[in-house]
Design a protein around this motif. Structure first.
Motif: not given
Length: 146
Positions: A130-138
């Motif tokens: 979840i952290f990867y997906h939220f922080t990796g989005r533009e």
């Protein structure tokens, strides 16, 4: 981030945070704590790493593919323990069936360790995913447009 003190502090704290997560994990069947809390603590170590060294560096250490596999393995540990107890003739997660001839409920100990390990693995990998997906989005709006 070019803050030397934060980078050194993160490097010093990373291993003790992981060690504390394992302590909470294995102490969970004797006292407060267990898989969920240990999984959160474990994930926090990698989130701290990402804050200091960047998301891409953290993904090199712990890639998304590993997290997906860990989520599945964690679920299988939990559910598998329950199904094994059912195959042994007890209720779902009826731990005493794991070691039926034990006079000191060893099956309870083994079952709780397996289930808590599965929960910890699933929680840590899910939180990091979840952290990867939220922080990796533009971002939707440029910083200058605020």
């Amino acid at each position: 981030m070019d803050h030397l003190i934060l980078k050194v502090t993160t490097k010093l704290l990373f291993a003790p945070i992981i060690l504390f997560a394992f302590y909470v994990q294995f102490h969970g069947d004797y006292g407060p704590g267990g898989g969920f809390q240990a999984g959160v603590i474990f994930a926090v170590a990698f989130i701290l790493h990402a804050f200091c060294f960047g998301l891409e560096e953290t993904k090199k250490v712990l890639p998304q593919r590993v997290l997906v596999v860990a989520m599945v393995i964690g679920f299988l540990f939990y559910a598998g323990t329950g199904f094994v107890t059912m195959l042994l003739g007890a209720n779902f997660l009826g731990y005493d069936s794991i070691a039926p001839n034990s006079t000191h409920h060893a099956g309870q100990h083994y079952g709780i360790l397996l289930v808590e390990w599965g929960v910890g693995t699933a929680v840590a990998s899910t939180l990091l995913s979840i952290f990867y997906h939220f922080t990796g989005r533009e971002p939707d709006i440029d910083q200058e447009d605020w």
